[in-house]
Design a protein around this motif. Structure first.
Motif, PDB file in Angstrom:
ATOM      1  N   ILE A 114      53.931 -18.070  13.657  1.00 40.37           N
ATOM      2  CA  ILE A 114      55.346 -18.428  13.620  1.00 40.37           C
ATOM      3  C   ILE A 114      56.104 -17.497  12.675  1.00 40.37           C
ATOM      4  O   ILE A 114      57.132 -16.922  13.039  1.00 40.37           O
ATOM      5  CB  ILE A 114      55.543 -19.902  13.216  1.00 40.37           C
ATOM      6  N   LEU A 115      55.595 -17.323  11.464  1.00 40.62           N
ATOM      7  CA  LEU A 115      56.277 -16.482  10.486  1.00 40.62           C
ATOM      8  C   LEU A 115      56.334 -15.027  10.944  1.00 40.62           C
ATOM      9  O   LEU A 115      57.357 -14.352  10.778  1.00 40.62           O
ATOM     10  CB  LEU A 115      55.613 -16.600   9.114  1.00 40.62           C
ATOM     11  N   THR A 152      63.048 -17.080   5.475  1.00 44.73           N
ATOM     12  CA  THR A 152      63.604 -16.890   4.136  1.00 44.73           C
ATOM     13  C   THR A 152      62.710 -15.935   3.342  1.00 44.73           C
ATOM     14  O   THR A 152      61.624 -15.563   3.785  1.00 44.73           O
ATOM     15  CB  THR A 152      63.683 -18.230   3.382  1.00 44.73           C
ATOM     16  N   ASP A 153      63.160 -15.569   2.146  1.00 45.19           N
ATOM     17  CA  ASP A 153      62.341 -14.739   1.258  1.00 45.19           C
ATOM     18  C   ASP A 153      61.032 -15.465   0.935  1.00 45.19           C
ATOM     19  O   ASP A 153      59.966 -14.858   0.894  1.00 45.19           O
ATOM     20  CB  ASP A 153      63.078 -14.419  -0.033  1.00 45.19           C
ATOM     21  N   GLU A 154      61.134 -16.778   0.720  1.00 40.25           N
ATOM     22  CA  GLU A 154      59.937 -17.564   0.439  1.00 40.25           C
ATOM     23  C   GLU A 154      58.978 -17.540   1.635  1.00 40.25           C
ATOM     24  O   GLU A 154      57.770 -17.531   1.473  1.00 40.25           O
ATOM     25  CB  GLU A 154      60.298 -19.019   0.106  1.00 40.25           C
ATOM     26  N   GLY A 155      59.552 -17.538   2.841  1.00 45.60           N
ATOM     27  CA  GLY A 155      58.739 -17.462   4.048  1.00 45.60           C
ATOM     28  C   GLY A 155      57.986 -16.155   4.138  1.00 45.60           C
ATOM     29  O   GLY A 155      56.815 -16.122   4.540  1.00 45.60           O
ATOM     30  N   LEU A 156      58.638 -15.063   3.773  1.00 39.32           N
ATOM     31  CA  LEU A 156      57.959 -13.761   3.766  1.00 39.32           C
ATOM     32  C   LEU A 156      56.861 -13.722   2.709  1.00 39.32           C
ATOM     33  O   LEU A 156      55.791 -13.153   2.943  1.00 39.32           O
ATOM     34  CB  LEU A 156      58.965 -12.629   3.544  1.00 39.32           C
ATOM     35  N   ASN A 157      57.123 -14.334   1.559  1.00 37.07           N
ATOM     36  CA  ASN A 157      56.084 -14.415   0.521  1.00 37.07           C
ATOM     37  C   ASN A 157      54.895 -15.233   1.020  1.00 37.07           C
ATOM     38  O   ASN A 157      53.743 -14.880   0.750  1.00 37.07           O
ATOM     39  CB  ASN A 157      56.650 -15.020  -0.762  1.00 37.07           C
ATOM     40  N   ARG A 158      55.182 -16.310   1.715  1.00 36.96           N
ATOM     41  CA  ARG A 158      54.108 -17.149   2.270  1.00 36.96           C
ATOM     42  C   ARG A 158      53.293 -16.356   3.304  1.00 36.96           C
ATOM     43  O   ARG A 158      52.068 -16.440   3.321  1.00 36.96           O
ATOM     44  CB  ARG A 158      54.705 -18.399   2.910  1.00 36.96           C
ATOM     45  N   LEU A 159      53.972 -15.589   4.152  1.00 37.93           N
ATOM     46  CA  LEU A 159      53.290 -14.779   5.148  1.00 37.93           C
ATOM     47  C   LEU A 159      52.366 -13.764   4.488  1.00 37.93           C
ATOM     48  O   LEU A 159      51.235 -13.562   4.924  1.00 37.93           O
ATOM     49  CB  LEU A 159      54.306 -14.059   6.048  1.00 37.93           C
ATOM     50  N   THR A 160      52.827 -13.152   3.408  1.00 35.05           N
ATOM     51  CA  THR A 160      52.003 -12.195   2.670  1.00 35.05           C
ATOM     52  C   THR A 160      50.765 -12.880   2.097  1.00 35.05           C
ATOM     53  O   THR A 160      49.679 -12.294   2.073  1.00 35.05           O
ATOM     54  CB  THR A 160      52.827 -11.551   1.526  1.00 35.05           C
ATOM     55  N   ALA A 161      50.932 -14.137   1.662  1.00 31.99           N
ATOM     56  CA  ALA A 161      49.809 -14.882   1.076  1.00 31.99           C
ATOM     57  C   ALA A 161      48.777 -15.297   2.117  1.00 31.99           C
ATOM     58  O   ALA A 161      47.618 -15.531   1.788  1.00 31.99           O
ATOM     59  CB  ALA A 161      50.329 -16.120   0.352  1.00 31.99           C
ATOM     60  N   LEU A 162      49.195 -15.403   3.386  1.00 31.68           N
ATOM     61  CA  LEU A 162      48.260 -15.787   4.431  1.00 31.68           C
ATOM     62  C   LEU A 162      47.448 -14.593   4.763  1.00 31.68           C
ATOM     63  O   LEU A 162      46.667 -14.236   5.302  1.00 31.68           O
ATOM     64  CB  LEU A 162      49.000 -16.315   5.662  1.00 31.68           C
TER      65      LEU A 162
END
Length: 130
Positions: free
Chosen positions: A67-68, A120-130
């Protein structure tokens, strides 16, 4: 999308090819066990079964990543808006889409406006963490 329903009675089995996005239900009565077409709605009981095992978490993280990633252009850097309905259709093989999508909105990784969604920016950070 973005509607408030007050003192209404719904028989969701009568709706077909329809989704409720960012809607609020106040003092409403409803019938139907299948509410898979409610996205980020409040005031209505949806999927309260929160028991998860390790396999469910792995599958949900996979769906979350898909999704992200769908919010990025081919260059994997430029963001793009997505229609929730098109996103849902493209991931129709995933039975966990609604649950994961609602979780992403709740955690503010995705913001919605009607049928449109943005990462969001937080969503991109979450994607990087996955």
């Amino acid at each position: 999308s973005n509607m408030t329903f007050k003192d209404s009675i719904f028989n969701f089995s009568r709706f077909s090819d329809c989704s409720f996005v960012n809607c609020h239900f106040e003092n409403c009565q409803y019938e139907s066990a299948d509410n898979s077409f409610l996205f980020n709605c409040s005031g209505i009981e949806i999927d309260k079964n929160e028991t998860e095992d390790e396999q469910d978490i792995i599958v949900e993280e996979s769906v979350e990543k898909k999704i992200l990633e769908s919010f990025l252009q081919v260059d994997k850097k430029t963001r793009r808006m997505r229609n929730i309905s098109a996103l849902r259709n493209s991931l129709s093989d995933s039975k966990d889409f609604k649950k994961v999508f609602n979780s992403l909105v709740r955690h503010k990784y995705i913001v919605t406006n009607g049928d449109k969604a943005f990462v969001t920016d937080e969503g991109l950070n979450r994607l990087t963490a996955l």
